[in-house]
Design a protein around this motif. Structure first.
Motif, PDB file in Angstrom:
ATOM      1  N   VAL A 187     -18.487  11.024  -7.379  1.00  0.00           N
ATOM      2  CA  VAL A 187     -17.064  11.348  -7.347  1.00  0.00           C
ATOM      3  C   VAL A 187     -16.294  10.030  -7.474  1.00  0.00           C
ATOM      4  N   THR A 188     -15.157  10.113  -8.131  1.00  0.00           N
ATOM      5  CA  THR A 188     -14.381   8.910  -8.402  1.00  0.00           C
ATOM      6  C   THR A 188     -12.925   9.163  -8.070  1.00  0.00           C
ATOM      7  N   ALA A 189     -12.333   8.206  -7.320  1.00  0.00           N
ATOM      8  CA  ALA A 189     -10.906   8.238  -7.010  1.00  0.00           C
ATOM      9  C   ALA A 189     -10.290   6.921  -7.450  1.00  0.00           C
ATOM     10  N   ASN A 190      -9.120   6.975  -8.017  1.00  0.00           N
ATOM     11  CA  ASN A 190      -8.395   5.795  -8.484  1.00  0.00           C
ATOM     12  C   ASN A 190      -7.163   5.563  -7.618  1.00  0.00           C
ATOM     13  N   ASP A 191      -6.904   4.293  -7.339  1.00  0.00           N
ATOM     14  CA  ASP A 191      -5.728   3.912  -6.554  1.00  0.00           C
ATOM     15  C   ASP A 191      -4.848   3.051  -7.444  1.00  0.00           C
ATOM     16  N   ALA A 192      -3.579   3.453  -7.545  1.00  0.00           N
ATOM     17  CA  ALA A 192      -2.663   2.722  -8.413  1.00  0.00           C
ATOM     18  C   ALA A 192      -2.297   1.356  -7.866  1.00  0.00           C
ATOM     19  N   ASP A 193      -2.617   1.082  -6.593  1.00  0.00           N
ATOM     20  CA  ASP A 193      -2.315  -0.230  -6.026  1.00  0.00           C
ATOM     21  C   ASP A 193      -3.258  -1.274  -6.597  1.00  0.00           C
TER      22      ASP A 193
ATOM     23  N   VAL B  94     -15.104  15.528   0.363  1.00  0.00           N
ATOM     24  CA  VAL B  94     -15.205  14.085   0.284  1.00  0.00           C
ATOM     25  C   VAL B  94     -13.799  13.495   0.457  1.00  0.00           C
ATOM     26  N   GLN B  95     -13.716  12.458   1.295  1.00  0.00           N
ATOM     27  CA  GLN B  95     -12.438  11.786   1.524  1.00  0.00           C
ATOM     28  C   GLN B  95     -12.506  10.373   0.959  1.00  0.00           C
ATOM     29  N   ALA B  96     -11.421  10.005   0.227  1.00  0.00           N
ATOM     30  CA  ALA B  96     -11.282   8.653  -0.312  1.00  0.00           C
ATOM     31  C   ALA B  96     -10.116   7.979   0.419  1.00  0.00           C
ATOM     32  N   THR B  97     -10.352   6.765   0.967  1.00  0.00           N
ATOM     33  CA  THR B  97      -9.342   6.044   1.741  1.00  0.00           C
ATOM     34  C   THR B  97      -9.255   4.620   1.207  1.00  0.00           C
ATOM     35  N   ASP B  98      -7.994   4.136   1.022  1.00  0.00           N
ATOM     36  CA  ASP B  98      -7.829   2.746   0.598  1.00  0.00           C
ATOM     37  C   ASP B  98      -7.817   1.837   1.827  1.00  0.00           C
ATOM     38  N   MET B  99      -7.365   0.635   1.635  1.00  0.00           N
ATOM     39  CA  MET B  99      -7.445  -0.377   2.711  1.00  0.00           C
ATOM     40  C   MET B  99      -8.892  -0.542   3.162  1.00  0.00           C
ATOM     41  N   GLU B 100      -9.811  -0.414   2.141  1.00  0.00           N
ATOM     42  CA  GLU B 100     -11.247  -0.574   2.392  1.00  0.00           C
ATOM     43  C   GLU B 100     -11.757   0.426   3.421  1.00  0.00           C
ATOM     44  N   GLY B 101     -11.144   1.621   3.407  1.00  0.00           N
ATOM     45  CA  GLY B 101     -11.620   2.693   4.270  1.00  0.00           C
ATOM     46  C   GLY B 101     -11.065   2.673   5.675  1.00  0.00           C
TER      47      GLY B 101
ATOM     48  N   ASN C 103       0.849  -1.188   0.000  1.00  0.00           N
ATOM     49  CA  ASN C 103       0.000   0.000   0.000  1.00  0.00           C
ATOM     50  C   ASN C 103       0.890   1.245   0.000  1.00  0.00           C
ATOM     51  N   ASP C 104       1.376   1.602  -1.170  1.00  0.00           N
ATOM     52  CA  ASP C 104       2.282   2.743  -1.276  1.00  0.00           C
ATOM     53  C   ASP C 104       1.721   3.850  -2.166  1.00  0.00           C
ATOM     54  N   ASN C 105       0.444   3.812  -2.496  1.00  0.00           N
ATOM     55  CA  ASN C 105      -0.175   4.848  -3.330  1.00  0.00           C
ATOM     56  C   ASN C 105      -1.486   5.304  -2.706  1.00  0.00           C
ATOM     57  N   ARG C 106      -1.605   6.633  -2.631  1.00  0.00           N
ATOM     58  CA  ARG C 106      -2.854   7.202  -2.128  1.00  0.00           C
ATOM     59  C   ARG C 106      -3.912   7.192  -3.236  1.00  0.00           C
ATOM     60  N   PRO C 107      -5.144   7.129  -2.858  1.00  0.00           N
ATOM     61  CA  PRO C 107      -6.190   7.306  -3.869  1.00  0.00           C
ATOM     62  C   PRO C 107      -6.111   8.716  -4.474  1.00  0.00           C
ATOM     63  N   GLU C 108      -6.322   8.815  -5.761  1.00  0.00           N
ATOM     64  CA  GLU C 108      -6.277  10.103  -6.466  1.00  0.00           C
ATOM     65  C   GLU C 108      -7.626  10.342  -7.138  1.00  0.00           C
ATOM     66  N   PHE C 109      -8.237  11.478  -6.791  1.00  0.00           N
ATOM     67  CA  PHE C 109      -9.503  11.845  -7.423  1.00  0.00           C
ATOM     68  C   PHE C 109      -9.258  12.282  -8.865  1.00  0.00           C
TER      69      PHE C 109
END
Length: 914
Positions: free
Chosen positions: A297-303, A357-364, A269-275
Motif C-alpha cells: 500500500v502506498t500513501a503520498n504526502d504533499a509536504d 492500514v493507517q499512514a501517519t506523517d511526522m515519521e509515524g 505539516n499541513d497535509n495528511r498522507p493520501e493513499f
C-alpha cells in the motif's frame, strides 16, 4: 581565516538566527545527540573546484555516542570528520539548487541521524563572495526586527590610485514559513544602498510573485527598501521565488546593479498522507509461511519529503476476522509492504481478510503527525491441500453386452478445495480390473462425478462381470507435504447382461473356385454360421438374401449350397469372373437375430463360345488392287480360349473361293480381297470360317456383307456406283423419278381446283335480290334495352365510372349479373356482302352457336352499362312508345330459332293482345 570563510560563518549564523526567529527550532536539552539543524543551506557558484569547502554541519554527541562517522547519498560531495562538506571532484552545476542527505552513524550503537544540505547556485551575473580580509561591507541580518538592514551593494572608496574592485555579495536566501497568520503585510527584510546618504534612491523588485503571476505576493517600500510578504504562503503551491532587487535615483537612472533574492517557503505539516487507492486488493496462498509477501500500500504526502512533515509511516490498525490469530499480517512501516507474520492461513476456514492500514506523517508520530487510513482486502487463494475422496468405498452397475458409449455407474467424490478449479476438478483412473480397456471414466464438469462409460463392447460369453479398482486425483498436484487419502480409491462391480446375439459366418466373404458349366445339382460348398450364444439352446436356419442369376440353392438347416442352374462365366451377372451371392442365417431367439454372409464363386473359363467375325459389313472396289478388307474376330471367352484365330473360306459354294481370297496378317487379323480381275458391282454375302485356339477349338461360319462398287482413282466408291451397288438398276431409278413427277403434278392440280372452286363460291349471285328475300338476315347489333316491360331504370348505372379498378379488382366469380364482363368479346362470323342462298342457314347457325357460348352476353330484362351521356335529360322515356307491326308477315317461325329469339317471338308471333 580567509574572507570566504568569514562570509560562510556569517551566513550560517544569519540562517540560524532566522530559523530561531520563525520558531522552527525548539529548546534543546543540554546533551541531545543529533545535528544542530534539520537542514543546512549555503550559496555556491556554478563552478566548484575539487576539494572546495562549501559549509560545515554541526553534530552534537554525548559521551556515549562518541565515534560518529559521516556519509552522504551523493557521489559528488563528502563530509569530513569535523563536519566540513566539500566537493569530491570538479563540478559545474546547471540547476538552481542541489540537495542531498548527510547521515551520521554511531559505530557502537548502530544508530543513525540525518540532515539535509541545500546548496543554492548563484546566477552567473551575481558576484561571489569577496576574499578581502577585514570588515565585510554588506550582509544579511535577521529580518526581524524591522530596523535590520540588508546592504547588498558594496561600498565604494574614493581614491585617486588604482584599486581592485571588490566583488558583490551573494545574498543568502530568505526563508518564509508557510501558512503564517500575519498580520499582513509582514516585513521580511530591508534592502539599502550606501548611496542613499548622498541622493534619494527608489527601490523595486521584479520577478514571479512581484510583477509576474502570481502578482503582488511580495512588495517593497520604494523609499525605505523594506520588503514585505502580503499573504500566507503555501509551499505545496510554490516552494521558492526568485526576485531581483533594483535601485534607481529619482530620475530612473540605475544607481546599483540588480541583485538576486531567493525566497524559500518553509514547509509546515499541513497535509495528511493520501493513499493512492482507498481499497487495495491482494492475495496470498493458504498455508503460506510467515514472511510471505502479500501486497504493497502506498500513501503520498504533499509536504516536504525531506522533512518529517512528509515522512510517512504505516501501521495495521485492525484485522478482520481475527482468526486463527489477531495478528496474521504485518506491514513495513516505511515501504508499506504487507507480509504474513503467522502461520495458519486456511482458505477452507477463512477465505478473506480485511485489514485497516493507517499512514501517519511526522515519521509515524501519532501525537504530532497527521494520519489517514485505507482498506486492504486480502484474499486467501486456494492450494490443493485437500485430496478428493470417494463418498463410498464400492459402487455397482450393469451393462448389456455388445453396447458402447453408455454410462454404467456414477462415482461421487468430495473435495473441500475451491469448486471448479484445478484443485477441485477430479481425474479418474482405472488402476486394475480392466486389462482389455473396455471402460473409461469421464468427469462431469458440473458435478465432478466420475461416469464409468463402456468404450469397447463386452461379451457375456467371455466376461460375465468386471471388478474395477479406480483412483481419483485432481488436475493440479497436491501441495507440498499433503498425502493422498486412503478414501481416494474405490471398487466398482459391473455385471454383464446376456442378450441374443446374431449368428455370424466365420469366413465372410467366402471364396470358392470352379469351372463354369457345372451341371445343375452340383454341391459347391457348405456355408454355415456360428451362434455366439453358447448358453442358449437355439437353432440356426439359412436362406438366400441375394442371388442375382438364381443359380444357387442353400439347405435351410445345414447351409449346404448346390447349383440350381448352369453357371456361365460370360453372364452379365459376372464381375471380373466372380459371382456373388448373399445368404442369411437367423436364430430362433427372443427377439430373433440374424447375420449375413457373402459367398464369392470364381468361375474358371472353358472354351464354350465360338468366335464371331468382325466387321459384319464392308465395302470394296470392283477391281482388285485398289483396296482390301481387314477382318478380325471377337470371342467372349478369355485366354487361352481365344486367339490366335484361323480365317478360312468354305469350299461350298465354289464361287466363294473363286471370287475371294484371304491373306493372314497376324494371329488376330487377316485381309479379304478379290481374287478375280473384275466383279460386278452389288451386295455379296461372303461366308468365312473362324476357328479359335481353345482346347478343343471351336469354329464358327460368319457372313460378311461386302458392297462391291465402282471406285475413283483414290479407291473411293462413286455416288452412282454406290447406288448401283445397292442393287438398283438404271431402269428402276428412272421409274422412281417418273413416279415422283406424277405425284407432284397431281398435288398441284388439286390445289388449283380448290382455289377455283373457292373463287366461284364467292362470285355467284342470289336468285333474288337480298332486300326482297323473305328470309331475315340475322345481324348482330348493340342491344339498347329490354323493351316496354323494362320501366324501372336506375339512372346511376348509366353514368360512366371514373375508373375501372372496381371492376378489374373483383375476385373471380364475384360480379353483378347485370354488368357486362370486362374482357375480349367472341368473334362472330362475318356475313358476306353478297351471300349465297345456300349459306344463310349455315351463317345463322354459326351466329347462334357463338351467341349461346358468349360469356359477355347479359340476360334479358337486365340493366346494361352504357357510356355516360350527361347528368340529366329533358327528353322523356322512349319506353312509352308503342311497338307495332304492319302487314300480314308471319313470325311464327321465330319460335324455332331457340331461346335467344323467344322474346322476339312473343312480341311478334303471339297474336294480338286482348
Amino acid at each position: 581565516m580567509t574572507a570566504g570563510s568569514e562570509v560562510l560563518l556569517v551566513l550560517l549564523s544569519i540562517s540560524a538566527a532566522l530559523r530561531a526567529h520563525n520558531g522552527d527550532l525548539t529548546a534543546r536539552e543540554a546533551c541531545k545527540t543529533g545535528f544542530s539543524e534539520e537542514d543546512y543551506t549555503a550559496v555556491i557558484s556554478q563552478n566548484i573546484l575539487e576539494g572546495e569547502k562549501l559549509l560545515k554541519v554541526q553534530f552534537s554527541s554525548c559521551p556515549e555516542t562518541e565515534g560518529t562517522q559521516y556519509e552522504t547519498n551523493s557521489m559528488d560531495f563528502r563530509v569530513g570528520a569535523d563536519g566540513t562538506v566539500f566537493a569530491t571532484r570538479e563540478l559545474r552545476i546547471l540547476s538552481e539548487q542541489v540537495a542531498f542527505t548527510v547521515t551520521a552513524r554511531n559505530g557502537q550503537t548502530a544508530k543513525r541521524w540525518d540532515t539535509v544540505v541545500r546548496l543554492l547556485v548563484a546566477p552567473a551575473s551575481s558576484v561571489h563572495f569577496g576574499h578581502k580580509k577585514g570588515k565585510k561591507s554588506a550582509g544579511l541580518e535577521a529580518p526581524l526586527p524591522p530596523n535590520d538592514t540588508l546592504l547588498p551593494w558594496p561600498q565604494r572608496h574614493n581614491s585617486n590610485g588604482l584599486r581592485r574592485q571588490k566583488r558583490d555579495w551573494v545574498i543568502p536566501p530568505i526563508n518564509v514559513p508557510e501558512n503564517s497568520r500575519g498580520p499582513f503585510p509582514q516585513q521580511l527584510v530591508r534592502i539599502r544602498s550606501d548611496k542613499d546618504n548622498d541622493i534619494p534612491i527608489r527601490y523595486s523588485i521584479t520577478g514571479v510573485g512581484a510583477d509576474q503571476p502570481p502578482m503582488e505576493v511580495f512588495s517593497i517600500d520604494s523609499m525605505s527598501g523594506r520588503m514585505y510578504v502580503t499573504r500566507p504562503m503555501d509551499r505545496e503551491e510554490r516552494a521558492s521565488y526568485h526576485l531581483r532587487a533594483h535601485a534607481v535615483d529619482m530620475n530612473g537612472n540605475k544607481v546599483e546593479n540588480p541583485i538576486d533574492l531567493y525566497i524559500y517557503v518553509i514547509d509546515m505539516n499541513d497535509n495528511r498522507p493520501e493513499f493512492i487507492n482507498q481499497v487495495y486488493n491482494g492475495s496470498v496462498d493458504e498455508g503460506s509461511k510467515p514472511g510471505t509477501y502479500v501486497m504493497t500500500v502506498t500513501a503520498n504526502d504533499a509536504d516536504d519529503a525531506t522533512t518529517a512533515n512528509g515522512m510517512v509511516r504505516y501501521r495495521i490498525v485492525t484485522q478482520t476476522p481475527q482468526s486463527p490469530s489477531q495478528n496474521m499480517f504485518t506491514i513495513n512501516s516505511e515501504t508499506g509492504d504487507i507480509v504474513t507474520v503467522a502461520a495458519g492461513l486456511d482458505r477452507e476456514k477463512v477465505h478473506q481478510y480485511t485489514v485497516i492500514v493507517q499512514a501517519t506523517d511526522m515519521e509515524g508520530n501519532l501525537n504530532y503527525g497527521l494520519s489517514n487510513t485505507a482498506t486492504a482486502i486480502i484474499s486467501v487463494t486456494d492450494v490443493n491441500d485437500n485430496p478428493p475422496e470417494f463418498t463410498a468405498s464400492t459402487y455397482a452397475g450393469e451393462v448389456p453386452e455388445n453396447r458402447v458409449e453408455i454410462v454404467v455407474a456414477n462415482l461421487t467424490v468430495m473435495d473441500r478445495d475451491q469448486p471448479h478449479s484445478p484443485n477441485w476438478n477430479a481425474v479418474y483412473r482405472i488402476i486394475s480390473g480392466d486389462p482389455s480397456g473396455h471402460f473409461s471414466i469421464r468427469t462431469d464438469p458440473v458435478t465432478n462425478e466420475g461416469m464409468v462409460t463402456v468404450v469397447k463392447a463386452v461379451d457375456y460369453e467371455l466376461n460375465r462381470a468386471f471388478m474395477l479398482t479406480v483412483m481419483v486425483s485432481n488436475q493440479a498436484p497436491l501441495a507440498s507435504g499433503i498425502q493422498m487419502s486412503f478414501q481416494s480409491t474405490a471398487g466398482v462391480t459391473i455385471s454383464v447382461m446376456d442378450i441374443n446375439e446374431a449368428p455370424y459366418f466365420p469366413s465372410n466373404h467366402k471364396l470358392i473356385r470352379l469351372e463354369e458349366g457345372v451341371p445343375t445339382g452340383t454341391v459347391l460348398t457348405t456355408f454355415s454360421a456360428i451362434d455366439p450364444d453358447r448358453f442358449m439352446q437355439q437353432a440356426v436356419r439359412y436362406s438366400k438374401l441375394s442371388d442375382p442369376a438364381n443359380w444357387l440353392h442353400i439347405n435351410a438347416t445345414n447351409g449346404q449350397i448346390t447349383t440350381a442352374a448352369v453357371l456361365d462365366r460370360e453372364s452379365i451377372y459376372i464381375k471380373n469372373n466372380v459371382y456373388e451371392a448373399t445368404f442369411l442365417a437367423a436364430d430362433n431367439g427372443v427377439p430373433p437375430a440374424s447375420g449375413t454372409g457373402t459367398l464369392q464363386i470364381y468361375l474358371i473359363d472353358i472354351n464354350d463360345n465360338a468366335p464371331e467375325l468382325l466387321p459384319k459389313e464392308a465395302q470394296i472396289c470392283e477391281k482388285p488392287g485398289l483396296n482390301t478388307i481387314n477382318i478380325t474376330a471377337a470371342d467372349t471367352d478369355i485366354d487361352p480360349n481365344i486367339g490366335p484365330y484361323v480365317f478360312e473360306l468354305p469350299f461350298v459354294p465354289s464361287t466363294v473361293r473363286k471370287n475371294w481370297t484371304i491373306t493372314r496378317l497376324n494371329g488376330d487379323y487377316a485381309q479379304l480381297s478379290l481374287r478375280i480381275l473384275y466383279l460386278e458391282a452389288g451386295m455379296y454375302d461372303v461366308p468365312i470360317v473362324v476357328t479359335d485356339s481353345g482346347n478343343p477349338p471351336l469354329s464358327n461360319t460368319s457372313i460378311i456383307k461386302v458392297k462391291v462398287c465402282p471406285c475413283d482413282e483414290n479407291g473411293d466408291c462413286t455416288t452412282v456406283g454406290a447406288v448401283a451397288a445397292a442393287g438398283l438398276g438404271t431402269g428402276a431409278i428412272v421409274a422412281i423419278l417418273i413416279c415422283i413427277v406424277i405425284l407432284l403434278t397431281m398435288v398441284l392440280l388439286f390445289v388449283v381446283w380448290m382455289k377455283r372452286r373457292e373463287k366461284e363460291r364467292h362470285t355467284k349471285q342470289l336468285l333474288i335480290d337480298p332486300e326482297d328475300d323473305v328470309r331475315d338476315n340475322i345481324l348482330k347489333y348493340d342491344e339498347e334495352g329490354g323493351g316496354e316491360e323494362d320501366q324501372d331504370y336506375d339512372l346511376s348505372q348509366l353514368q360512366q365510372p371514373e375508373a375501372m379498378e372496381h371492376v378489374l379488382s373483383k375476385a373471380p366469380g364475384v360480379r353483378r349479373v347485370d354488368e357486362r364482363p370486362v374482357g375480349a368479346e367472341p368473334q362472330y362470323p362475318v356475313r358476306p356482302v353478297v351471300p349465297h342462298p345456300g349459306d344463310i342457314g349455315d351463317f345463322i347457325s354459326e351466329g347462334l352457336r357463338a351467341a349461346d357460348n358468349d360469356p359477355t352476353a347479359p340476360p334479358y330484362d337486365s340493366l346494361l352499362v352504357f357510356d355516360y351521356e350527361g347528368s340529366g335529360s329533358t327528353a322523356g322515356s322512349v319506353s312509352s312508345l308503342n311497338s307495332s307491326s304492319s302487314g300480314d308477315q308471319d313470325y311464327n317461325y321465330l319460335n324455332d330459332w331457340g331461346p335467344r329469339f323467344k322474346k322476339l317471338a312473343d312480341m311478334y308471333g303471339g297474336g294480338e293482345e286482348e
